[in-house]
Design an enzyme around this catalytic site. Structure first.
Site, PDB file in Angstrom:
ATOM      1  N   ASP A 158       6.036  -7.320  -6.913  1.00 58.26           N
ATOM      2  CA  ASP A 158       7.558  -7.114  -7.195  1.00 58.26           C
ATOM      3  C   ASP A 158       8.124  -8.419  -7.253  1.00 58.26           C
ATOM      4  O   ASP A 158       8.277  -9.291  -6.704  1.00 58.26           O
ATOM      5  CB  ASP A 158       7.922  -6.531  -6.001  1.00 58.26           C
ATOM      6  CG  ASP A 158       9.603  -6.458  -6.190  1.00 58.26           C
ATOM      7  OD1 ASP A 158      10.192  -6.994  -7.361  1.00 58.26           O
ATOM      8  OD2 ASP A 158      10.129  -6.000  -5.227  1.00 58.26           O
ATOM      9  N   ARG A 169      -1.529  -3.216   3.988  1.00 52.15           N
ATOM     10  CA  ARG A 169      -2.802  -2.854   2.838  1.00 52.15           C
ATOM     11  C   ARG A 169      -3.912  -2.606   3.955  1.00 52.15           C
ATOM     12  O   ARG A 169      -4.804  -1.824   3.654  1.00 52.15           O
ATOM     13  CB  ARG A 169      -3.024  -3.917   1.990  1.00 52.15           C
ATOM     14  CG  ARG A 169      -4.084  -3.585   0.901  1.00 52.15           C
ATOM     15  CD  ARG A 169      -3.932  -4.484  -0.276  1.00 52.15           C
ATOM     16  NE  ARG A 169      -5.060  -3.924  -1.172  1.00 52.15           N
ATOM     17  CZ  ARG A 169      -6.143  -4.751  -1.592  1.00 52.15           C
ATOM     18  NH1 ARG A 169      -6.391  -5.877  -0.903  1.00 52.15           N
ATOM     19  NH2 ARG A 169      -7.017  -4.287  -2.825  1.00 52.15           N
ATOM     20  N   PRO A 184      -8.672   3.678  -4.037  1.00 51.36           N
ATOM     21  CA  PRO A 184      -8.479   3.733  -5.617  1.00 51.36           C
ATOM     22  C   PRO A 184      -8.467   2.533  -6.103  1.00 51.36           C
ATOM     23  O   PRO A 184      -8.055   1.564  -5.586  1.00 51.36           O
ATOM     24  CB  PRO A 184      -6.810   4.480  -5.553  1.00 51.36           C
ATOM     25  CG  PRO A 184      -6.416   4.405  -4.328  1.00 51.36           C
ATOM     26  CD  PRO A 184      -7.550   4.132  -3.282  1.00 51.36           C
ATOM     27  N   ASN A 240     -12.046  -4.733  -1.035  1.00 50.38           N
ATOM     28  CA  ASN A 240     -11.828  -5.591  -0.122  1.00 50.38           C
ATOM     29  C   ASN A 240     -11.960  -6.898  -0.028  1.00 50.38           C
ATOM     30  O   ASN A 240     -11.508  -7.875   0.286  1.00 50.38           O
ATOM     31  CB  ASN A 240     -12.379  -4.869   1.223  1.00 50.38           C
ATOM     32  CG  ASN A 240     -11.792  -3.559   1.875  1.00 50.38           C
ATOM     33  OD1 ASN A 240     -10.614  -3.251   1.381  1.00 50.38           O
ATOM     34  ND2 ASN A 240     -12.563  -2.853   2.471  1.00 50.38           N
ATOM     35  N   SER A 246     -12.445   0.642  11.041  1.00 51.52           N
ATOM     36  CA  SER A 246     -13.844   0.445  10.345  1.00 51.52           C
ATOM     37  C   SER A 246     -13.744  -0.906   9.312  1.00 51.52           C
ATOM     38  O   SER A 246     -14.910  -1.605   9.227  1.00 51.52           O
ATOM     39  CB  SER A 246     -14.320   1.597   9.697  1.00 51.52           C
ATOM     40  OG  SER A 246     -13.431   1.917   8.603  1.00 51.52           O
ATOM     41  N   HIS A 275       3.573  -1.668  -2.728  1.00 52.31           N
ATOM     42  CA  HIS A 275       3.874  -2.551  -3.821  1.00 52.31           C
ATOM     43  C   HIS A 275       5.015  -3.260  -4.093  1.00 52.31           C
ATOM     44  O   HIS A 275       5.112  -4.205  -4.948  1.00 52.31           O
ATOM     45  CB  HIS A 275       2.997  -2.034  -4.953  1.00 52.31           C
ATOM     46  CG  HIS A 275       1.487  -1.895  -4.887  1.00 52.31           C
ATOM     47  ND1 HIS A 275       0.509  -1.311  -6.024  1.00 52.31           N
ATOM     48  CD2 HIS A 275       0.842  -2.022  -3.897  1.00 52.31           C
ATOM     49  CE1 HIS A 275      -0.340  -0.926  -5.537  1.00 52.31           C
ATOM     50  NE2 HIS A 275      -0.451  -1.616  -4.449  1.00 52.31           N
ATOM     51  N   VAL A 304     -11.043   5.201   4.695  1.00 45.29           N
ATOM     52  CA  VAL A 304     -12.420   5.226   4.507  1.00 45.29           C
ATOM     53  C   VAL A 304     -12.621   5.693   5.988  1.00 45.29           C
ATOM     54  O   VAL A 304     -12.502   5.288   7.069  1.00 45.29           O
ATOM     55  CB  VAL A 304     -13.047   3.806   4.455  1.00 45.29           C
ATOM     56  CG1 VAL A 304     -14.655   3.750   4.598  1.00 45.29           C
ATOM     57  CG2 VAL A 304     -12.572   3.177   3.068  1.00 45.29           C
ATOM     58  N   ASP A 343      -9.914   4.116  11.820  1.00 40.94           N
ATOM     59  CA  ASP A 343     -10.571   3.904  12.846  1.00 40.94           C
ATOM     60  C   ASP A 343     -11.104   2.634  12.946  1.00 40.94           C
ATOM     61  O   ASP A 343     -12.207   2.406  13.585  1.00 40.94           O
ATOM     62  CB  ASP A 343     -11.940   4.735  12.783  1.00 40.94           C
ATOM     63  CG  ASP A 343     -12.769   4.385  11.446  1.00 40.94           C
ATOM     64  OD1 ASP A 343     -12.266   3.477  10.540  1.00 40.94           O
ATOM     65  OD2 ASP A 343     -13.700   4.969  11.149  1.00 40.94           O
ATOM     66  N   HIS A 403      -6.377   0.728   3.803  1.00 43.87           N
ATOM     67  CA  HIS A 403      -7.842   0.615   3.374  1.00 43.87           C
ATOM     68  C   HIS A 403      -8.514   0.991   4.687  1.00 43.87           C
ATOM     69  O   HIS A 403      -9.673   1.530   4.391  1.00 43.87           O
ATOM     70  CB  HIS A 403      -8.324  -0.914   2.866  1.00 43.87           C
ATOM     71  CG  HIS A 403      -7.845  -1.061   1.791  1.00 43.87           C
ATOM     72  ND1 HIS A 403      -8.153  -2.199   0.877  1.00 43.87           N
ATOM     73  CD2 HIS A 403      -6.828  -0.526   0.703  1.00 43.87           C
ATOM     74  CE1 HIS A 403      -7.909  -2.061  -0.346  1.00 43.87           C
ATOM     75  NE2 HIS A 403      -6.889  -1.199  -0.419  1.00 43.87           N
TER      76      HIS A 403
HETATM   77  C1  HEM Z   1      -2.345   4.119  -5.610  1.00 47.60           C
HETATM   78  C2  HEM Z   1      -3.289   3.645  -5.586  1.00 47.60           C
HETATM   79  C3  HEM Z   1      -3.515   1.919  -5.229  1.00 47.60           C
HETATM   80  C4  HEM Z   1      -3.966   1.201  -6.155  1.00 47.60           C
HETATM   81  C5  HEM Z   1      -4.730   1.504  -7.234  1.00 47.60           C
HETATM   82  C6  HEM Z   1      -3.848  -0.223  -5.496  1.00 47.60           C
HETATM   83  C7  HEM Z   1      -4.335  -1.363  -5.854  1.00 47.60           C
HETATM   84  C8  HEM Z   1      -3.901  -2.700  -5.212  1.00 47.60           C
HETATM   85  C9  HEM Z   1      -4.502  -3.576  -5.849  1.00 47.60           C
HETATM   86  C10 HEM Z   1      -5.512  -3.801  -6.955  1.00 47.60           C
HETATM   87  C11 HEM Z   1      -3.906  -4.624  -5.152  1.00 47.60           C
HETATM   88  C12 HEM Z   1      -4.154  -6.306  -5.370  1.00 47.60           C
HETATM   89  C13 HEM Z   1      -5.343  -7.022  -4.583  1.00 47.60           C
HETATM   90  C14 HEM Z   1      -5.742  -8.243  -5.035  1.00 47.60           C
HETATM   91  O1  HEM Z   1      -5.530  -8.561  -6.124  1.00 47.60           O
HETATM   92  O2  HEM Z   1      -5.849  -8.980  -4.019  1.00 47.60           O
HETATM   93  C15 HEM Z   1      -3.028  -4.133  -4.252  1.00 47.60           C
HETATM   94  C16 HEM Z   1      -2.449  -4.945  -3.399  1.00 47.60           C
HETATM   95  C17 HEM Z   1      -1.573  -4.338  -2.306  1.00 47.60           C
HETATM   96  N1  HEM Z   1      -1.490  -3.193  -2.145  1.00 47.60           N
HETATM   97 FE1  HEM Z   1      -2.270  -1.372  -3.249  1.00 47.60          FE
HETATM   98  N2  HEM Z   1      -2.997   0.120  -4.258  1.00 47.60           N
HETATM   99  C18 HEM Z   1      -2.814   1.315  -4.066  1.00 47.60           C
HETATM  100  C19 HEM Z   1      -2.074   1.948  -3.184  1.00 47.60           C
HETATM  101  C20 HEM Z   1      -1.536   1.352  -2.020  1.00 47.60           C
HETATM  102  C21 HEM Z   1      -1.018   1.803  -0.930  1.00 47.60           C
HETATM  103  C22 HEM Z   1      -1.034   3.149  -0.327  1.00 47.60           C
HETATM  104  C23 HEM Z   1      -0.422   0.759  -0.153  1.00 47.60           C
HETATM  105  C24 HEM Z   1       0.113   0.965   1.257  1.00 47.60           C
HETATM  106  C25 HEM Z   1       0.842   1.817   1.590  1.00 47.60           C
HETATM  107  C26 HEM Z   1      -0.918  -0.435  -0.743  1.00 47.60           C
HETATM  108  C27 HEM Z   1      -0.379  -1.671  -0.317  1.00 47.60           C
HETATM  109  C28 HEM Z   1      -0.659  -2.785  -1.061  1.00 47.60           C
HETATM  110  C29 HEM Z   1      -0.278  -4.077  -0.722  1.00 47.60           C
HETATM  111  C30 HEM Z   1       1.029  -4.377   0.551  1.00 47.60           C
HETATM  112  C31 HEM Z   1      -0.696  -5.192  -1.443  1.00 47.60           C
HETATM  113  C32 HEM Z   1      -0.345  -6.625  -1.359  1.00 47.60           C
HETATM  114  C33 HEM Z   1      -1.363  -7.124  -0.259  1.00 47.60           C
HETATM  115  C34 HEM Z   1      -1.211  -8.577  -0.286  1.00 47.60           C
HETATM  116  O3  HEM Z   1      -0.420  -9.349  -0.713  1.00 47.60           O
HETATM  117  O4  HEM Z   1      -2.083  -9.275   0.662  1.00 47.60           O
HETATM  118  N3  HEM Z   1      -1.374  -0.172  -1.969  1.00 47.60           N
HETATM  119  N4  HEM Z   1      -3.269  -3.039  -4.130  1.00 47.60           N
END
Ligand code: HEM
Ligand code: NAG
Ligand code: NAG
Ligand code: NAG
Length: 340
Positions: free
Chosen positions: A260, A77, A178, A109, A91, A208, A85, A89, A81
């Site tokens: 998951d 993640r 997003p 973040n 950032s 996810h 942005v 880089d 992120h």
């Molecule tokens: C499609 C749009 C996406 C949205 C709206 C989104 C949103 C989110 C949100 C809200 C969380 C939970 C954050 C929290 O409560 O701390 C999350 C976690 C996560 N996201 Fe996304 N995400 C998106 C795309 C992605 C992409 C493209 C990736 C990586 C390729 C990604 C990887 C992850 C991972 C691995 C977590 C878990 C992080 C952790 O457990 O520390 N997400 N995401």
């Protein structure tokens, strides 16, 4: 923003991970100065200037994941992120100071981006091994790849040679990454603005399959859907109970639920199966299946075919990793601060 052409992507996609690559002499001079023009990334970038860096990253990431499996999710993640942005880089790694505003306090973040200490551990070893050579942005890229592979996902050859930014954008972090309540069309548009397709969006959302989310982000669907005071009627009642129970220990929504809940630390296509079973945790996950159209068809195809998901995931990660701005950067000594 630049994205890589698909032929190059296919060229760099390999089914078995090979740690060492043949040296490309054309790139040696760029490698020794540690500089590369935006877009000129190469799998052999550190072969002469810091040949051990790939194994250093792998070792530190493996140790971190062994200590806490979720760290794989957090590192993937972080890279996402960073790249969304102003390109990949580093950032996101910059700290706020009295006269500098970074991206760490941006909505997506704050209190949720994590893994910074692992990046620091890698950077320390890289600096000991070959000072001033390896960018923090490349460390993030390698760490994300290793995290996916070490969690059972596909592996691929990363392209390297990014520079670290001398700036950051809090505003872009707030507006361009997003959020979890966007519609499928809005999510697609966010990715399209970065040169990533709807397929890339659905595919990258499959990340996810790992990690956790805060309860306060899902209250709307599980407790008070659209102001009704109850859960979204589309979610199975047992799954509502399961999630609400986990979120019930505190009232401030600071608890975490698995994205998951079936195979939380395994990188697989279970995420898509969950969506079909109405077990998407974020609204932005479930809409990919509940919205009629291309995203729903992709979810169904990935559910039935993990290798189709893995193949497209590699392609999309390479495109994500290739996002760059045409800006002069540097190799930071410390990932938290700009050099000068
Ligand atoms: C499609 C749009 C996406 C949205 C709206 C989104 C949103 C989110 C949100 C809200 C969380 C939970 C954050 C929290 O409560 O701390 C999350 C976690 C996560 N996201 Fe996304 N995400 C998106 C795309 C992605 C992409 C493209 C990736 C990586 C390729 C990604 C990887 C992850 C991972 C691995 C977590 C878990 C992080 C952790 O457990 O520390 N997400 N995401
Ligand atoms: C939410 O409620 C508004 C107003 O009652 C309604 O127009 C809208 O269709 C509802 N949305 C969903 C997703 O149910
Ligand atoms: C909530 O509290 C129960 C009982 O103390 C505990 O078993 C459970 O693990 C907690 N759940 C979370 C998500 O912290
Ligand atoms: C699964 O996807 C792969 C890669 O796209 C493809 O080669 C294969 O034919 C698909 N398998 C099935 C059963 O559809």
């Amino acid at each position: 923003m630049k994205t890589m052409d698909s032929q190059l992507i296919r060229l760099h996609f390999i089914h078995e991970c090979i740690i060492k690559f043949a040296c490309c002499t054309l790139l040696l001079s760029a490698a020794t100065t540690g500089k590369v023009a935006a877009g000129e990334l190469s799998s052999t970038f550190y072969d002469s200037s810091c040949p051990d860096v790939i194994s250093i990253v792998r070792k530190v990431v493996a140790g971190a994941i062994q200590k806490e499996a979720r760290m794989a999710a957090s590192l993937v993640r972080l890279h996402f992120h960073d790249c969304f942005v102003h390109g990949c880089d580093g950032s996101i790694l910059l700290d706020d100071t009295a006269d500098f505003k970074g991206e760490k306090t941006a909505g997506p973040n704050l209190n949720s981006a994590r893994g910074f200490d692992v990046i620091d551990d890698i950077k320390t070893e890289a600096e000991n091994n070959c000072p001033g050579i390896v960018s923090c942005a490349d460390i993030l890229t390698m760490a994300a790849r290793d995290s996916v592979e070490l969690s059972g996902g596909p592996c691929w050859t990363v392209l390297l040679g990014r520079q670290d930014s001398k700036s950051a954008s809090l505003n872009a972090a707030n507006t361009e990454i997003p959020g979890p309540s966007l519609t499928a069309a809005e999510l697609g548009a966010k990715f399209q603005s970065k040169g990533l397709s709807l397929t890339d969006m659905v595919t990258l959302s499959g990340a996810h399959t790992l990690g956790k989310a805060h309860c306060n982000l899902i209250e709307n669907r599980f407790r008070n859907f659209n102001g009704t005071g109850t859960a979204d009627p589309a979610i199975s009642s047992w799954f509502v109970r399961y999630i609400v129970n986990q979120c019930s220990n505190t009232s401030d929504g600071s608890q975490l639920v698995l994205l998951d809940s079936v195979t939380p630390t395994k990188f697989d296509n279970r995420y898509y199966e969950n969506l079909i079973g109405n077990m998407g945790v974020l609204s932005s996950d479930q809409v990919l299946f509940s919205t009629e159209g291309d995203t729903k068809e992709l979810v169904k195809s990935y559910c039935g075919n993990q290798s189709a998901f893995f193949n497209n995931f590699v392609t999309a990660m390479l495109k994500l990793g290739n996002l760059q701005e045409e800006e002069e950067g540097e190799i930071r000594k410390n990932c938290h601060v700009r050099n000068s």
